[in-house]
Write a protein that holds these residues in place. Structure first.
Motif, PDB file in Angstrom:
ATOM      1  N   CYS A   1      32.867  49.185   6.826  1.00  0.00           N
ATOM      2  CA  CYS A   1      33.331  48.960   8.202  1.00  0.00           C
ATOM      3  C   CYS A   1      33.559  50.282   8.916  1.00  0.00           C
ATOM      4  CB  CYS A   1      34.634  48.153   8.193  1.00  0.00           C
ATOM      5  SG  CYS A   1      34.459  46.406   7.812  1.00  0.00           S
ATOM      6  N   TRP A   2      34.188  51.226   8.220  1.00  0.00           N
ATOM      7  CA  TRP A   2      34.494  52.506   8.843  1.00  0.00           C
ATOM      8  C   TRP A   2      33.250  53.383   8.984  1.00  0.00           C
ATOM      9  CZ3 TRP A   2      38.531  53.181  11.700  1.00  0.00           C
ATOM     10  CH2 TRP A   2      39.643  52.339  11.500  1.00  0.00           C
ATOM     11  N   VAL A   3      32.302  53.236   8.081  1.00  0.00           N
ATOM     12  CA  VAL A   3      31.023  53.932   8.256  1.00  0.00           C
ATOM     13  C   VAL A   3      30.332  53.418   9.516  1.00  0.00           C
ATOM     14  CG1 VAL A   3      28.717  54.312   7.302  1.00  0.00           C
ATOM     15  CG2 VAL A   3      30.715  54.429   5.800  1.00  0.00           C
ATOM     16  N   MET A   4      30.316  52.090   9.696  1.00  0.00           N
ATOM     17  CA  MET A   4      29.666  51.513  10.868  1.00  0.00           C
ATOM     18  C   MET A   4      30.438  51.847  12.148  1.00  0.00           C
ATOM     19  SD  MET A   4      27.091  50.403   9.442  1.00  0.00           S
ATOM     20  CE  MET A   4      26.676  50.199   7.716  1.00  0.00           C
ATOM     21  N   PHE A   5      31.756  51.972  12.041  1.00  0.00           N
ATOM     22  CA  PHE A   5      32.573  52.399  13.180  1.00  0.00           C
ATOM     23  C   PHE A   5      32.112  53.773  13.654  1.00  0.00           C
ATOM     24  CE2 PHE A   5      36.362  54.889  14.453  1.00  0.00           C
ATOM     25  CZ  PHE A   5      36.769  54.174  15.573  1.00  0.00           C
ATOM     26  N   GLN A   6      31.834  54.654  12.729  1.00  0.00           N
ATOM     27  CA  GLN A   6      31.315  55.970  13.115  1.00  0.00           C
ATOM     28  C   GLN A   6      29.923  55.856  13.707  1.00  0.00           C
ATOM     29  OE1 GLN A   6      28.604  58.075  11.484  1.00  0.00           O
ATOM     30  NE2 GLN A   6      28.903  59.087  13.464  1.00  0.00           N
ATOM     31  N   MET A   7      29.052  55.125  13.027  1.00  0.00           N
ATOM     32  CA  MET A   7      27.655  55.039  13.464  1.00  0.00           C
ATOM     33  C   MET A   7      27.532  54.409  14.851  1.00  0.00           C
ATOM     34  SD  MET A   7      25.936  56.359  10.932  1.00  0.00           S
ATOM     35  CE  MET A   7      24.284  55.843  11.365  1.00  0.00           C
ATOM     36  N   GLY A   8      28.328  53.380  15.096  1.00  0.00           N
ATOM     37  CA  GLY A   8      28.204  52.668  16.359  1.00  0.00           C
ATOM     38  C   GLY A   8      29.106  53.165  17.461  1.00  0.00           C
ATOM     39  N   GLY A   9      30.161  53.923  17.095  1.00  0.00           N
ATOM     40  CA  GLY A   9      31.122  54.340  18.087  1.00  0.00           C
ATOM     41  C   GLY A   9      31.336  55.833  18.168  1.00  0.00           C
ATOM     42  N   VAL A  10      31.946  56.408  17.139  1.00  0.00           N
ATOM     43  CA  VAL A  10      32.349  57.812  17.197  1.00  0.00           C
ATOM     44  C   VAL A  10      31.166  58.734  17.485  1.00  0.00           C
ATOM     45  CG1 VAL A  10      33.330  59.732  15.881  1.00  0.00           C
ATOM     46  CG2 VAL A  10      34.361  57.457  15.716  1.00  0.00           C
ATOM     47  N   GLY A  11      30.083  58.561  16.742  1.00  0.00           N
ATOM     48  CA  GLY A  11      28.922  59.432  16.930  1.00  0.00           C
ATOM     49  C   GLY A  11      28.292  59.306  18.306  1.00  0.00           C
ATOM     50  N   PRO A  12      27.914  58.097  18.705  1.00  0.00           N
ATOM     51  CA  PRO A  12      27.291  57.956  20.023  1.00  0.00           C
ATOM     52  C   PRO A  12      28.186  58.384  21.182  1.00  0.00           C
ATOM     53  CG  PRO A  12      26.809  56.044  18.669  1.00  0.00           C
ATOM     54  CD  PRO A  12      27.809  56.863  17.899  1.00  0.00           C
ATOM     55  N   MET A  13      29.463  58.046  21.128  1.00  0.00           N
ATOM     56  CA  MET A  13      30.337  58.377  22.258  1.00  0.00           C
ATOM     57  C   MET A  13      30.633  59.875  22.345  1.00  0.00           C
ATOM     58  SD  MET A  13      30.707  55.615  23.927  1.00  0.00           S
ATOM     59  CE  MET A  13      29.036  55.213  23.394  1.00  0.00           C
ATOM     60  N   LEU A  14      30.961  60.495  21.204  1.00  0.00           N
ATOM     61  CA  LEU A  14      31.181  61.940  21.235  1.00  0.00           C
ATOM     62  C   LEU A  14      29.896  62.680  21.582  1.00  0.00           C
ATOM     63  CD1 LEU A  14      33.595  62.545  18.216  1.00  0.00           C
ATOM     64  CD2 LEU A  14      34.115  62.800  20.648  1.00  0.00           C
ATOM     65  N   GLY A  15      28.771  62.151  21.121  1.00  0.00           N
ATOM     66  CA  GLY A  15      27.492  62.775  21.442  1.00  0.00           C
ATOM     67  C   GLY A  15      27.183  62.719  22.927  1.00  0.00           C
ATOM     68  N   GLN A  16      27.423  61.572  23.549  1.00  0.00           N
ATOM     69  CA  GLN A  16      27.182  61.457  24.980  1.00  0.00           C
ATOM     70  C   GLN A  16      28.186  62.290  25.782  1.00  0.00           C
ATOM     71  OE1 GLN A  16      24.659  60.053  26.578  1.00  0.00           O
ATOM     72  NE2 GLN A  16      23.729  59.455  24.647  1.00  0.00           N
ATOM     73  N   PHE A  17      29.434  62.306  25.316  1.00  0.00           N
ATOM     74  CA  PHE A  17      30.407  63.184  25.973  1.00  0.00           C
ATOM     75  C   PHE A  17      29.921  64.630  25.933  1.00  0.00           C
ATOM     76  CE2 PHE A  17      33.632  66.393  25.045  1.00  0.00           C
ATOM     77  CZ  PHE A  17      34.277  66.435  26.277  1.00  0.00           C
ATOM     78  N   GLY A  18      29.509  65.093  24.760  1.00  0.00           N
ATOM     79  CA  GLY A  18      29.057  66.468  24.614  1.00  0.00           C
ATOM     80  C   GLY A  18      27.858  66.776  25.479  1.00  0.00           C
ATOM     81  N   HIS A  19      26.947  65.815  25.587  1.00  0.00           N
ATOM     82  CA  HIS A  19      25.748  66.030  26.405  1.00  0.00           C
ATOM     83  C   HIS A  19      26.118  66.298  27.860  1.00  0.00           C
ATOM     84  CE1 HIS A  19      21.750  65.514  28.101  1.00  0.00           C
ATOM     85  NE2 HIS A  19      22.278  64.655  28.958  1.00  0.00           N
ATOM     86  N   PHE A  20      26.934  65.416  28.417  1.00  0.00           N
ATOM     87  CA  PHE A  20      27.263  65.563  29.838  1.00  0.00           C
ATOM     88  C   PHE A  20      28.255  66.701  30.071  1.00  0.00           C
ATOM     89  CE2 PHE A  20      25.710  61.141  29.872  1.00  0.00           C
ATOM     90  CZ  PHE A  20      24.777  61.258  30.891  1.00  0.00           C
ATOM     91  N   PHE A  21      29.150  66.929  29.130  1.00  0.00           N
ATOM     92  CA  PHE A  21      30.163  67.966  29.294  1.00  0.00           C
ATOM     93  C   PHE A  21      29.574  69.363  29.148  1.00  0.00           C
ATOM     94  CE2 PHE A  21      33.496  70.698  27.334  1.00  0.00           C
ATOM     95  CZ  PHE A  21      34.376  70.730  28.410  1.00  0.00           C
TER      96      PHE A  21
END
Length: 235
Positions: free
Chosen positions: A117-137
């Motif tokens: 569950c926590w692996v998928m939490f990272q794959m579906g949430g933490v990674g994509p969201m921090l990645g998109q934040f970093g891209h625009f920021f």
């Protein structure tokens, strides 16, 4: 000696030792998940650097192993049934390595599924969201200079996810308690990446998440992480 000739990627990145795992990667938050795990597991492997600045991830040879054109990917010469297997997607590779060795994942079924569950939490949430934040920021700041919505959208969602981790880690050393697992390895490189690579610690208010930051520091202090975070090294 293992025969990896059926994998076209080996024509561009030849295996010096085809009897060990071949890792095709770069020291990004996704890439270092696998080098850290391999170091933790003590599994011999041969890293190959996939240069983004040369678009090597889009080359026919790399796409033959990962049609999605993203790192990391591996070839294990001793896969199921003793036959070579090629794998891509960092989460899938982590699960494969953990299940192959019986390490970095709880032995009991309930603990295993909770870890996933926590692996998928990272794959579906933490990674994509921090990645998109970093891209625009960091990378698209000029393009969105007159529109604050993209940075605010991904900043706020990233902070929400950090809050989930903060609550989970209250009174816990690792995401699964006392046991260090692939869930930790999947996740803390992304939190560190947003701090180190994107320079977003202040905007994301990292000081508001003391449990998370103490956990990141514990993970980074591990010898396997200290080595794995730099692999594959620059030539």
């Amino acid at each position: 000696m293992a025969d990896l000739s059926s994998f076209p990627i080996t024509t561009r990145w030849p295996a010096t030792n085809p009897d060990i795992i071949q890792l095709y990667s770069l020291p990004t938050p996704n890439g270092v998940k696998i080098s850290i795990a391999l170091e933790e597991l003590g599994m011999p492997y041969e890293p190959h650097r996939i240069a983004f600045d040369a678009n090597e991830q889009k080359s026919p040879e790399f796409l033959s192993l990962n049609p999605n054109g993203r790192i990391p990917a591996i070839i294990d010469p001793n896969g199921p049934g003793g036959k070579p297997i090629g794998l891509f997607e960092s989460g899938a590779i982590l699960v494969y390595l953990a299940e192959k060795t019986g390490k970095l994942i709880p032995a009991d079924a309930a603990g295993r599924y909770e870890t996933l569950c926590w692996v998928m939490f990272q794959m579906g949430g933490v990674g994509p969201m921090l990645g998109q934040f970093g891209h625009f920021f960091k990378f698209a700041a000029e393009k969105v200079a007159n529109n604050s919505y993209p940075v605010e959208r991904y900043r706020d969602e990233s902070k929400r996810l950090l809050g989930v981790l903060e609550t989970r880690l209250k009174g816990r050393q690792w995401l699964m308690g006392d046991e260090y697992t692939i869930a930790d390895i999947a996740t803390y490189p992304w939190v560190e990446g947003a701090r180190r690579f994107y320079g977003g610690a202040e905007v994301l208010e990292y000081e508001s998440f003391p449990n998370v930051m103490a956990w990141v520091d514990r993970g980074l202090a591990r010898p396997a992480a200290q080595k794995g975070m730099e692999i594959p090294r620059k030539p």
